[in-house]
Design a protein around this motif. Structure first.
Motif, PDB file in Angstrom:
ATOM      1  N   ARG A  82      29.550  39.805  -6.326  1.00  0.00           N
ATOM      2  CA  ARG A  82      29.592  41.653  -5.352  1.00  0.00           C
ATOM      3  C   ARG A  82      29.880  42.815  -7.397  1.00  0.00           C
ATOM      4  O   ARG A  82      28.689  43.208  -7.426  1.00  0.00           O
ATOM      5  CB  ARG A  82      30.644  41.940  -4.938  1.00  0.00           C
ATOM      6  N   ILE A  83      30.604  41.970  -8.037  1.00  0.00           N
ATOM      7  CA  ILE A  83      31.116  42.297  -9.345  1.00  0.00           C
ATOM      8  C   ILE A  83      29.627  42.196 -10.647  1.00  0.00           C
ATOM      9  O   ILE A  83      29.770  43.225 -11.011  1.00  0.00           O
ATOM     10  CB  ILE A  83      31.975  41.549  -9.697  1.00  0.00           C
ATOM     11  N   ALA A  84      28.740  40.959  -9.962  1.00  0.00           N
ATOM     12  CA  ALA A  84      27.332  41.291 -10.574  1.00  0.00           C
ATOM     13  C   ALA A  84      26.861  41.851 -10.676  1.00  0.00           C
ATOM     14  O   ALA A  84      26.120  42.143 -11.573  1.00  0.00           O
ATOM     15  CB  ALA A  84      27.379  39.530 -11.107  1.00  0.00           C
ATOM     16  N   GLU A  85      26.837  42.312  -9.182  1.00  0.00           N
ATOM     17  CA  GLU A  85      25.640  43.462  -9.583  1.00  0.00           C
ATOM     18  C   GLU A  85      25.997  44.572  -9.781  1.00  0.00           C
ATOM     19  O   GLU A  85      24.760  44.883  -9.577  1.00  0.00           O
ATOM     20  CB  GLU A  85      25.338  43.162  -8.076  1.00  0.00           C
ATOM     21  N   LEU A  86      27.309  44.945 -10.020  1.00  0.00           N
ATOM     22  CA  LEU A  86      27.356  46.374 -10.656  1.00  0.00           C
ATOM     23  C   LEU A  86      26.544  46.780 -11.605  1.00  0.00           C
ATOM     24  O   LEU A  86      26.583  45.863 -12.544  1.00  0.00           O
ATOM     25  CB  LEU A  86      29.130  46.429 -10.642  1.00  0.00           C
ATOM     26  N   GLY A  87      26.632  47.750 -12.250  1.00  0.00           N
ATOM     27  CA  GLY A  87      25.657  47.797 -13.445  1.00  0.00           C
ATOM     28  C   GLY A  87      26.975  49.326 -13.790  1.00  0.00           C
ATOM     29  O   GLY A  87      28.292  49.620 -13.642  1.00  0.00           O
ATOM     30  N   TYR A  88      26.340  49.316 -15.174  1.00  0.00           N
ATOM     31  CA  TYR A  88      27.540  49.813 -16.669  1.00  0.00           C
ATOM     32  C   TYR A  88      28.454  51.200 -15.376  1.00  0.00           C
ATOM     33  O   TYR A  88      29.581  50.912 -16.089  1.00  0.00           O
ATOM     34  CB  TYR A  88      26.512  49.804 -17.828  1.00  0.00           C
ATOM     35  N   ALA A  89      27.292  52.150 -15.090  1.00  0.00           N
ATOM     36  CA  ALA A  89      27.811  53.377 -14.585  1.00  0.00           C
ATOM     37  C   ALA A  89      28.931  53.263 -14.000  1.00  0.00           C
ATOM     38  O   ALA A  89      29.965  53.770 -13.969  1.00  0.00           O
ATOM     39  CB  ALA A  89      27.087  54.239 -13.910  1.00  0.00           C
TER      40      ALA A  89
END
Length: 300
Positions: free
Chosen positions: A157-164
């Motif tokens: 789930r964390i790996a799917e997050l973007g920088y924003a």
């Protein structure tokens, strides 16, 4: 799951062994502690209650309750060998007299320690904790059982997050990029920590961590002390510790990493323990400048 009883080292201090895990732990009293984590079987919460000087009763909730119950003895330092640690300086002898020898707990959860470690790179502790709280609040989930603790989201789930998403919790692109890298390698990192031999597992995790761009000695040492209880994973590259150690052991108000390592050499095998004990003993080198200002980037 019904409560279990676990034997503990006589001098175990729950605030020092469990409480150091910050946002994923609570120590409401000297005889009670709570810890939540994402186990290999899913989220779980552990409650520890001291029922005798050498025994604690444990109770667990969640899909990973069996795993976390089995981990209880390691968490409170039951496998930490303090033999061979002795004071080589008057200040250390005083700390031992006042607080006893620090005992390292072991969670065997690399990712739990790795995100806070990356968040702590080159920023004040207050900022790192604020960002970790933000990640848990925004993306984590409530821990099982009667507690207000939270567990971090799964690495995928964390790996799917973007920088924003990280910017909103005060994390700039450089640290966010490192977090995304380690999230994609989380399974490999957790496997590297497997095995009962603490020294072998720690060396294996150290090699893997330092092969990842953005992970250096400081981050690796932080993770290995928190997750594997490596009492010799000396923190190098810290802003304050070289001054603390130099002041405590040599009366020198300012020190370098090289000078710190020289002074800690008599404690080989327990250098991280010596660092931790000096810090917990309230020893602080003189300060000659104002405290750094607190500027969270999510307000920009």
């Amino acid at each position: 799951m019904s409560p279990r009883t676990v034997e503990i080292p006589g001098a175990t201090d729950l605030k020092r062994t469990v409480g150091g895990r910050k946002e994923m732990a609570r120590v409401p009293s000297p005889s009670e502690a709570w810890w939540a984590t994402r186990t290999p079987d899913g989220p779980a919460t552990l409650r520890l209650v001291r029922v005798a000087p050498d025994r604690m009763e444990t109770q667990a909730w969640g899909p990973g309750e069996e795993w976390i119950q089995e981990q209880a003895g390691r968490l409170i330092g039951g496998e930490d060998d303090t033999g061979g640690f002795e004071a080589h300086h008057e200040v250390m002898a005083k700390v031992i007299t006042q607080r006893g020898v620090h005992r390292f707990g072991r969670t065997d959860r690399i990712f739990d320690a790795l995100i806070p470690a990356v968040l702590g790179q080159k920023v004040q502790t207050q900022m790192a904790r604020r960002s970790w709280q933000g990640i848990l609040r925004r993306f984590g989930e409530p821990a099982p059982g009667p507690t207000d603790l939270r567990v971090h989201p799964p690495p995928d789930r964390i790996a799917e997050l973007g920088y924003a998403a990280f910017h909103r919790v005060g994390v700039e692109r450089r640290r966010a990029t490192v977090i995304l890298r380690v999230a994609r390698l989380a399974d490999r990192l957790e496997r590297a920590a497997e095995g009962d031999d603490r020294a072998v597992a720690s060396a294996r995790v150290d090699r893997l961590l330092r092969s990842i761009p953005g992970i250096g000695v400081w981050t690796s040492s932080f993770v290995r002390t928190m997750a594997l209880g490596d009492a010799d994973a000396v923190l190098v590259g810290d802003f304050h510790l070289p001054h603390t150690v130099s002041w405590a052991l040599a009366g020198e108000p300012r020190g370098s990493d090289e000078r710190m390592l020289e002074l800690l050499e008599p404690y080989a095998g327990h250098r991280a323990r010596a660092q931790r004990m000096l810090k917990q003993g309230g020893i602080r080198a003189p300060r000659y400048g104002p405290k750094l200002a607190f500027h969270p980037i999510d307000h920009l």
